[in-house]
Design an enzyme around this catalytic site. Structure first.
Site, mmCIF file in Angstrom:
data_model
loop_
_atom_site.group_PDB
_atom_site.id
_atom_site.type_symbol
_atom_site.label_atom_id
_atom_site.label_comp_id
_atom_site.label_asym_id
_atom_site.label_seq_id
_atom_site.Cartn_x
_atom_site.Cartn_y
_atom_site.Cartn_z
ATOM 1 N N SER A 11 0.835 -1.199 0.000
ATOM 2 C CA SER A 11 0.000 0.000 0.000
ATOM 3 C C SER A 11 0.877 1.259 0.000
ATOM 4 O O SER A 11 2.023 1.215 -0.427
ATOM 5 C CB SER A 11 -0.941 -0.034 1.202
ATOM 6 O OG SER A 11 -1.833 -1.132 1.103
ATOM 7 N N ASP A 34 1.302 -9.297 -0.081
ATOM 8 C CA ASP A 34 0.246 -8.530 0.584
ATOM 9 C C ASP A 34 -0.977 -9.427 0.751
ATOM 10 O O ASP A 34 -1.322 -10.185 -0.163
ATOM 11 C CB ASP A 34 -0.116 -7.288 -0.234
ATOM 12 C CG ASP A 34 -0.894 -6.263 0.587
ATOM 13 O OD1 ASP A 34 -2.049 -6.555 0.943
ATOM 14 O OD2 ASP A 34 -0.340 -5.194 0.883
ATOM 15 N N ASP A 35 -1.631 -9.322 1.902
ATOM 16 C CA ASP A 35 -2.789 -10.171 2.183
ATOM 17 C C ASP A 35 -4.069 -9.683 1.512
ATOM 18 O O ASP A 35 -5.085 -10.373 1.542
ATOM 19 C CB ASP A 35 -2.997 -10.286 3.698
ATOM 20 C CG ASP A 35 -1.867 -11.046 4.375
ATOM 21 O OD1 ASP A 35 -1.161 -11.810 3.686
ATOM 22 O OD2 ASP A 35 -1.676 -10.880 5.599
ATOM 23 N N HIS A 135 21.467 14.689 18.675
ATOM 24 C CA HIS A 135 22.458 13.800 19.269
ATOM 25 C C HIS A 135 21.893 12.987 20.439
ATOM 26 O O HIS A 135 21.023 13.428 21.178
ATOM 27 C CB HIS A 135 23.658 14.605 19.761
ATOM 28 C CG HIS A 135 23.294 15.567 20.871
ATOM 29 N ND1 HIS A 135 23.306 15.224 22.191
ATOM 30 C CD2 HIS A 135 22.895 16.859 20.817
ATOM 31 C CE1 HIS A 135 22.932 16.253 22.936
ATOM 32 N NE2 HIS A 135 22.680 17.266 22.114
#
Length: 207
Positions: A11, A34-35, A135
């Site tokens: 996606s 992808d499902d 940092h």
């Protein structure tokens, strides 16, 4: 490193991830899992199966989980790591990474990001477009730092938290695990309880 990269997810987030992988030029080919069966291609490459098919390609590909939801991304990446699949990190060529910075596997660092010296980024994180970490930041696993968020020096963000678009976190602030910050939130002191926080300065609106 292998010749093929398989991206899990196809996606919107996966499109940005794929663009970074292409610009890194470390892989000869790239495909997706992808499902959602309705998605057939992404960025001109084929979707060749579902997440469960990853093991089929264990010996021939590197893997990256391009799922925006922190918990879902963690669940998938942890399972793949347990099965011994090769997980990679992706860093856009235009990101600026300082000296003595550590970045975990499965993390993506997008275009315009600055991560300054001696920061530690965990695994499975999203360091999104044009965000900055100064940092000595410590970003734990499966955190999403959204586009344009700015974290000052010596900030710690706990596992699975989500820092919203355009958020600002002052120096020496700790944010505990399981927090969500709304867009434009400003954090000036430690957040010690999980929940959803919004405003300037932030206040908790949901547990």
């Amino acid at each position: 490193m292998k010749d093929k990269l398989i991206i899990i997810g196809a996606s919107g987030h996966a499109k940005v991830v794929a663009d970074i992988a292409i610009k890194m030029n470390n892989w000869q080919s790239m495909t997706f899992l992808d499902d959602d069966e309705s998605i057939k291609t992404c960025m001109g490459s084929k979707v060749i199966g579902k997440t469960a098919d990853a093991l089929t390609y264990k010996d021939e590909a590197d893997f990256f989980v391009a799922i925006g939801n922190n918990a879902t991304r963690e669940n998938i990446q942890e399972k793949l790591e347990e099965e011994g699949l090769s997980m990679v990190k992706l860093i856009h060529p235009n990101a600026v990474i300082g000296i003595d910075v550590e970045i975990g596997t499965g993390t993506v660092v997008m275009a315009g990001v600055v991560i300054n010296s001696s920061s530690r980024i965990g695994k499975g994180c999203i360091i999104n477009t044009s965000s900055s970490l100064d940092h000595d930041n410590v970003i734990e696993d499966y955190v999403h730092i959204s586009p344009g968020a700015n974290l000052a020096g010596t900030v710690k963000v706990g596992k699975g938290s989500w820092i919203g678009t355009g958020s600002v976190v002052s120096n020496n602030v700790n944010i505990c695990s399981g927090c969500k910050l709304g867009a434009g939130a400003v954090v000036v002191k430690d957040i010690t309880e999980p929940g959803t926080y919004v405003g300037v300065p932030v206040r908790r609106v949901f547990k």
